[in-house]
Design a protein around this motif. Structure first.
Motif, PDB file in Angstrom:
ATOM      1  N   LEU A 136       0.844  -1.203   0.000  1.00 21.39           N
ATOM      2  CA  LEU A 136       0.000   0.000   0.000  1.00 21.39           C
ATOM      3  C   LEU A 136       0.876   1.248   0.000  1.00 21.39           C
ATOM      4  CD1 LEU A 136      -2.770  -1.110   2.492  1.00 21.39           C
ATOM      5  CD2 LEU A 136      -2.769  -1.184   0.021  1.00 21.39           C
ATOM      6  N   VAL A 140       1.081   4.296  -2.667  1.00 18.79           N
ATOM      7  CA  VAL A 140       0.966   5.710  -2.295  1.00 18.79           C
ATOM      8  C   VAL A 140       2.142   6.489  -2.872  1.00 18.79           C
ATOM      9  CG1 VAL A 140       1.052   7.307  -0.353  1.00 18.79           C
ATOM     10  CG2 VAL A 140      -0.361   5.254  -0.209  1.00 18.79           C
ATOM     11  N   ARG A 158      -1.547   0.377 -10.593  1.00 14.89           N
ATOM     12  CA  ARG A 158      -1.551  -1.086 -10.546  1.00 14.89           C
ATOM     13  C   ARG A 158      -1.570  -1.697 -11.943  1.00 14.89           C
ATOM     14  NH1 ARG A 158      -5.595  -3.549  -6.405  1.00 14.89           N
ATOM     15  NH2 ARG A 158      -6.979  -1.818  -6.803  1.00 14.89           N
TER      16      ARG A 158
ATOM     17  N   ARG B 207      -9.743  -6.101   5.720  1.00 15.24           N
ATOM     18  CA  ARG B 207      -8.818  -5.162   6.331  1.00 15.24           C
ATOM     19  C   ARG B 207      -8.034  -4.412   5.251  1.00 15.24           C
ATOM     20  NH1 ARG B 207      -3.424  -5.971   9.734  1.00 15.24           N
ATOM     21  NH2 ARG B 207      -2.883  -6.964   7.786  1.00 15.24           N
ATOM     22  N   ARG B 208      -7.651  -5.174   4.238  1.00 18.86           N
ATOM     23  CA  ARG B 208      -6.911  -4.580   3.140  1.00 18.86           C
ATOM     24  C   ARG B 208      -7.738  -3.505   2.444  1.00 18.86           C
ATOM     25  NH1 ARG B 208      -2.597  -5.671   0.010  1.00 18.86           N
ATOM     26  NH2 ARG B 208      -2.902  -5.100  -2.153  1.00 18.86           N
ATOM     27  N   ARG B 212      -6.914   0.431   2.169  1.00 23.83           N
ATOM     28  CA  ARG B 212      -6.847   1.138   0.882  1.00 23.83           C
ATOM     29  C   ARG B 212      -7.696   2.389   0.950  1.00 23.83           C
ATOM     30  NH1 ARG B 212      -4.487  -2.082  -2.966  1.00 23.83           N
ATOM     31  NH2 ARG B 212      -4.817  -0.386  -4.399  1.00 23.83           N
ATOM     32  N   ARG B 215      -6.129   5.137   2.982  1.00 18.41           N
ATOM     33  CA  ARG B 215      -4.998   5.806   2.342  1.00 18.41           C
ATOM     34  C   ARG B 215      -5.386   6.484   1.038  1.00 18.41           C
ATOM     35  NH1 ARG B 215       0.786   3.430   3.152  1.00 18.41           N
ATOM     36  NH2 ARG B 215       0.567   2.274   5.078  1.00 18.41           N
ATOM     37  N   LEU B 219      -9.993   1.486  -5.026  1.00 15.43           N
ATOM     38  CA  LEU B 219     -10.519   0.303  -4.349  1.00 15.43           C
ATOM     39  C   LEU B 219     -10.855  -0.780  -5.353  1.00 15.43           C
ATOM     40  CD1 LEU B 219     -12.920   2.086  -1.865  1.00 15.43           C
ATOM     41  CD2 LEU B 219     -10.714   1.071  -1.357  1.00 15.43           C
TER      42      LEU B 219
END
Lengths: 271, 406
Positions: A136, A140, A158, B207-208, B212, B215, B219
């Protein structure tokens, strides 16, 4: 030194990276014969010359890929030594080679943090190589790097690099170079294999680099691109300096003549 | 018209294979086709063709056969997982089955000489790592192509196995070694294990997704997340239900899944795994960002050696004996490379997953099992396996050319 060089030198911005008297020999071939070169922060310095003029050799010397036989390096006027690629990257000198060297099987985020992947904290009992990746954080960072360069056509960090256009790949290679605390970015023929729209995209990224106070060295054969992005143009011939011009004070014809015939024939014309 | 249509199909195939779960689709389709054919089409055909038959006999899809299928595929799958790691680098290991044979033979001899089972297993795993590392050093530091090094390894290790087992056959009776294939988890424990896995999977997915969101990253669609969860849950529950309705979940399968999960995690979620993919995708790129390409190569061969040793232990455990033909001299090598490739791991490096290797092993195992059940000859089996392998590599080549033509 020619009159041009002096003129430019007096009005030039203070150099960020400066080299002088660079000599490089490969066996019997004297590839660089005392070349002077400089680039300032917030400018694009084009490096041009005919084939065999020593552009690539000079760039590799600057990047530490070849060690210079003679010559001095200065970063912000402090003497430094660059003998290995590692020295160069420690000083913030980054190079984007023509082949880009991206991993097409990985996504943009993975490519941008390749070799310096962030790992999650709290796994210090494992060796560095086996700690869990913080993908993650990677995304970012990648998104921030892409936003900085304003690569608008890229939809997702991605996306696999294998599916991107040539211009997007070039932008990602540049972003990777800059991302590692680069202050000097050298681009080797970044638009050589690109179409019109892709070239535009790359030139926008180069301008963006200048706007973010990077020192950009731009190697190209394409006069149109050079006159669009460059602030100054340094011409090499037979492994030596011909002269350095401000873009506003010269013409493509003058540069081409300087590349092919040198300055002697043209001195009167240019003055 | 025609070429345009074809191109768009290839592009779609390529795009599909680049998504994380899309890579499973071709091998799952192959598996579904094989199971439908042997499980439904063949029994129905026999039922309709034979007026005396009283009811349809679904032999292939019976819990008993599925259980056997899993056990038969386990050794292939273990080797295929190891081979996948080397394939990700763009190398190949032809010696995996011979390494497994040497390790199994050594295990048999050690156990016979009175070495306790657990110690013998550890020794054998060490030997496997050494054999893999030695080949890796020749590939990475001496610069011999992996095909040649491991071909030499294949021949050499076949000979070595014959040296260790002059008779070509040795029974393994050690209770610890036999335990891998014989120990069955109690029914309840199997369910608990499956449910735990599902809960962990759900928790990690959600949770992931939450992280996401926190932050501000793009998604995954909710449908995709829950689709994955439902798919994973259904697969786990169906597997446990099927195995429980015959005997129960064998320890061998649990171990295989645990090892695969570990190798899968290492290859996808650690800097080391990332470097394997990077070397497979573009070694020059890996070198320029400061990765030690040679050391990565050697370590991948060490992993394949370890997996081969584990495969040898599993094989010895399942068969209760070590024989030359079951390992080095038989079809194990080609079946396990085939399993990795059918799973969708590219022979050109940089693309694939160990989970796909498990599915590929199931495809190979199902094909052999189904053909056995329908009374096909060994010749038919070989030809069918060849055709399936060719199809898998063709899919790989076609979806690859889609990317490199840009």
């Amino acid at each position: 030194m020619s009159e041009h060089e002096n003129k430019v030198g007096l009005r030039a911005p203070p150099a960020h990276l400066r080299v002088s008297g660079i000599h490089k020999r490969f066996g019997g071939v004297h590839a660089l014969r005392g070349v002077d070169f400089e680039v300032a922060r917030g400018e694009v310095m084009a490096l041009v010359g005919d084939n065999g003029a020593g552009k690539s050799t000079l760039m590799k010397v600057l990047a530490g890929a070849h060690a210079a036989d003679e010559g001095q390096f200065f970063m912000d006027e402090a003497p430094v030594s660059v003998n290995t690629p590692h020295d160069a990257s420690d000083l913030g000198i980054q190079i984007v080679y023509q082949d880009l060297a991206l991993c097409e099987n990985l996504d943009v985020a993975a490519n941008l943090s390749l070799g310096a992947e962030p790992v999650k904290p709290g796994w210090s009992f494992l060796p560095q190589l086996l700690r869990p990746l913080d993908d993650l954080e990677m995304e970012v960072k990648a998104q921030a790097a892409i936003d900085r360069l304003q690569v608008r056509t890229l939809k997702s960090v991605r996306a696999k690099v294998g599916g991107l256009s040539g211009g997007q790949r070039q932008a990602i290679a540049i972003a990777r170079a800059v991302g590692a605390d680069g202050s000097v970015v050298m681009l080797d023929e970044p638009t050589a294999a690109l179409g019109v729209a892709q070239t535009r995209q790359v030139l926008d990224v180069v301008k963006r680099l200048r706007d973010t106070n990077h020192a950009v060295v731009y190697i190209s054969h394409n006069m149109r691109d050079i006159f669009e992005v460059a602030d100054r143009i340094c011409v090499l011939r037979h492994g030596g300096n011909v002269a350095t011009w401000r873009k506003d004070e010269t013409t493509p014809d003058e540069i081409v003549v300087a590349m092919t015939r040198g300055l002697d024939d043209e001195a009167g014309n240019a003055a | 018209m025609q070429p345009e249509h074809k191109l768009s199909f290839i592009n779609r195939l390529r795009i599909m294979r680049e998504t994380r779960f899309g890579a499973f689709v071709p091998v799952l389709l192959a598996l579904a086709a094989i199971w439908t054919y042997f499980g439904l089409a063949v029994p129905l055909w026999e039922y309709w063709g034979d007026p005396d038959a009283e009811n349809i006999r679904f032999i292939f899809l019976s819990p008993r056969n599925i259980y056997n299928l899993f056990m038969q595929s386990a050794v292939i799958a273990t080797l295929a997982v190891g081979i996948t790691v080397v394939l990700l680098l763009g190398d190949i290991d032809l010696s995996a089955a011979a390494t497994a044979g040497v390790c199994a033979a050594l295990l048999g001899v050690l156990v016979l000489a009175g070495v306790p089972g657990p110690l013998a297993c550890l020794i054998v795993m060490g030997v496997g790592i050494v054999m893999g590392t030695a080949q890796g050093v020749l590939v990475a530091y001496v610069g011999i192509p992996s095909f040649v090094v491991t071909l030499a390894g294949l021949l050499g290790f076949q000979g070595l196995m014959q040296k260790i087992l002059p008779t070509g056959n040795l029974n393994v009776g050690d209770p610890f070694v036999r335990g891998f294939a014989r120990v069955l988890l109690p029914d309840a424990l199997g369910w608990v294990l499956a449910l735990t896995c599902i809960v962990v999977f759900v928790w990690m997915s959600l949770r992931r997704q939450a992280q996401r969101k926190a932050r501000g990253l793009e998604l995954d669609s909710t449908a995709a997340v829950w689709g994955q969860i439902v798919f994973f849950g259904a697969l786990m529950l169906a597997t446990v239900a099927t195995l429980n309705s015959y005997r129960s979940v064998p320890l061998l399968i649990v171990l295989l899944m645990a090892i695969t999960a570990l190798v899968g995690w290492i290859t996808t979620s650690t800097p080391y795994g990332r470097s394997i993919f990077s070397v497979g995708g573009n070694p020059e790129s890996a070198r320029r960002v400061g990765m030690n390409v040679k050391r990565i190569r050697v370590s991948a061969f060490a992993i394949v050696g370890l997996m081969a040793a584990i495969g040898g232990i599993f094989g010895a455990s399942r068969f209760g004996s070590v024989s030359y033909t079951a390992f080095a001299g038989g079809s194990l090598l080609l079946e396990s490379i085939g399993a990795a490739v059918i799973g969708g791991t590219s022979l050109f490096g940089g693309r694939g997953s160990v989970w796909n290797a498990i599915l590929g092993a199931l495809v190979i195992g199902s094909l052999g099992n189904g053909l056995d059940l329908s009374g096909a000859s060994a010749a038919d089996k070989l030809m069918f396996s060849g055709a399936i392998l060719l199809l898998a590599v063709a899919i790989d080549a076609v979806s690859r050319s889609g990317t490199s033509e840009r």
